[in-house]
Design an enzyme around this catalytic site. Structure first.
Site, PDB file in Angstrom:
ATOM      1  N   SER A 118       0.849  -1.188   0.000  1.00  0.00           N
ATOM      2  CA  SER A 118       0.000   0.000   0.000  1.00  0.00           C
ATOM      3  C   SER A 118       0.893   1.250   0.000  1.00  0.00           C
ATOM      4  CB  SER A 118      -0.960  -0.048   1.179  1.00  0.00           C
ATOM      5  OG  SER A 118      -2.004   0.895   1.029  1.00  0.00           O
ATOM      6  N   ASP A 128      -8.700  -5.770  -5.995  1.00  0.00           N
ATOM      7  CA  ASP A 128      -8.354  -4.447  -5.464  1.00  0.00           C
ATOM      8  C   ASP A 128      -9.040  -3.355  -6.287  1.00  0.00           C
ATOM      9  OD1 ASP A 128      -7.122  -2.173  -4.411  1.00  0.00           O
ATOM     10  OD2 ASP A 128      -5.136  -3.101  -4.323  1.00  0.00           O
ATOM     11  N   HIS A 172      -8.107  -4.674  -1.517  1.00  0.00           N
ATOM     12  CA  HIS A 172      -6.777  -4.133  -1.232  1.00  0.00           C
ATOM     13  C   HIS A 172      -6.181  -4.688   0.056  1.00  0.00           C
ATOM     14  CE1 HIS A 172      -3.565  -1.170  -1.322  1.00  0.00           C
ATOM     15  NE2 HIS A 172      -3.870  -0.784  -0.101  1.00  0.00           N
ATOM     16  N   ASP A 173      -6.986  -4.840   1.088  1.00  0.00           N
ATOM     17  CA  ASP A 173      -6.485  -5.302   2.387  1.00  0.00           C
ATOM     18  C   ASP A 173      -6.160  -6.789   2.427  1.00  0.00           C
ATOM     19  OD1 ASP A 173      -6.242  -2.964   3.766  1.00  0.00           O
ATOM     20  OD2 ASP A 173      -8.034  -3.213   5.003  1.00  0.00           O
TER      21      ASP A 173
END
Length: 336
Positions: free
Chosen positions: A147, A286, A315-316
């Protein structure tokens, strides 16, 4: 190279007694730090953690936007014996970034520009990190970040090419798209519209929508009234996430760090100048940094490799559903 990662990592997190305390270094006391905005800063405080036996070669971990240097608290799938970050084999360093709020010098301690906090850059953060490594006697590093940490890894590759042997960049583009900048703009506007904490809660809710995916929320937050009668689970989930962040994070740091990410806009020519091996990992679901976007930047790197983590959790996934990614990262970091 493209790979589909599907096997989960079932190794347990490191034992608490093996978790080191945070340390603090005071840097730039004699020769000040020149920020990209032109401001000069003297006596920069850097909070950091180290794991393993000190060495002149380290693995440098770069944390995400609201992360800290305590890797053992947020990345147990990656840190521990037999994992990519193995303290029995590696010297591991992670520092809180300049402008953050977890021990390093924050926005309130920096000289103001036109009455506002200075516009920090990821390159500023890399220069501070380099000074810390010099203080620790580290001459070469392998870098891993996800990230914001992945974007910061690109900054390290460009700002400190003489230090970096190789890098793993997870769920991050080389530069922000209008979509990503727009999300950050909305979050910053929420903070400015409601300073004092309420805006930060809303900013976190906006961010959480981009950190997961429609499929992830359908799997985990499709209920109604589970936590509060008559209220959708997604509503209480987002409110809870906002409350949690507001108790541990500084809104000025949120403004500073998201701004630094948005301002980082390296050219294609700069990316083509990176000569070390880089493993770039996209995440299939994502929506913040779509895998096609991440893969495009990998293709600009002369020695870039691309892998794609298959997960429904957006994304996580690098935090909550890494599957076989730790093994792939370990093999790359150690030259297998």
């Amino acid at each position: 190279m493209t790979a589909l990662i599907s096997q989960p990592d079932l190794l347990p997190p490191p034992a608490p007694e093996r978790c080191p305390p945070q340390q603090t270094a005071r840097l730039f006391r004699e020769t000040p730090l020149l920020l990209d905005c032109g401001q000069v800063v003297q006596d920069v405080r850097v909070a950091y953690h180290t794991y393993g036996t000190p060495s002149d070669h380290a693995i440098l971990v770069l944390h995400a936007l609201t992360g800290t240097s305590a890797v053992h608290e947020w990345w147990p799938d990656f840190l521990g014996e037999g994992k990519p970050l193995d303290p029995t084999r590696d010297y591991i360093v992670c520092a809180n970034v300049l402008g953050g709020c977890a021990g390093s010098t924050g926005p309130a301690e920096l000289p103001r520009v036109n009455g506002e906090d200075p516009p920090l850059t990821l390159r500023d953060m890399a220069r501070v990190g380099r000074a810390l490594l010099e203080e620790l006697g580290v001459r070469r590093v392998s870098v891993i970040g996800a990230s914001m940490g992945g974007m910061l890894a690109y900054a390290w590759l460009l700002e400190c090419p003489d230090l970096v042997d190789r890098a793993v960049i997870i769920g991050a583009p080389a530069r922000h798209s209008p979509w990503a900048i727009g999300l950050n703009t909305a979050a910053r506007n929420a903070i400015r519209a409601a300073p004092g904490g309420e805006g930060l809660k809303v900013a976190r809710q906006i961010a959480m929508l981009s950190y997961r995916s429609p499929e992830s929320f359908a799997l985990t937050q499709s209920g109604w009234g589970t936590r509060r009668p008559g209220t959708p689970d997604i509503t209480t989930y987002l409110e809870h996430q906002g409350e949690k962040l507001s108790t541990r994070f500084c809104e000025r740091s949120y403004l500073a760090l998201t701004g630094a990410m948005d301002r980082f806009q390296p050219t294609d020519a700069e990316l083509r100048s990176i000569r070390v091996p880089v493993l770039v990992v996209g995440i299939s679901s994502d929506v913040l940094y779509p895998p096609a976007e991440v893969r495009t930047y990998a293709g600009l790197l002369p020695r870039g490799q691309y892998l794609e983590l298959q997960s429904p959790h957006g994304h996580d996934a690098f935090l909550i559903d890494p599957q076989g990614l730790p093994e792939a990262a370990a093999a790359f970091l150690h030259g297998a």
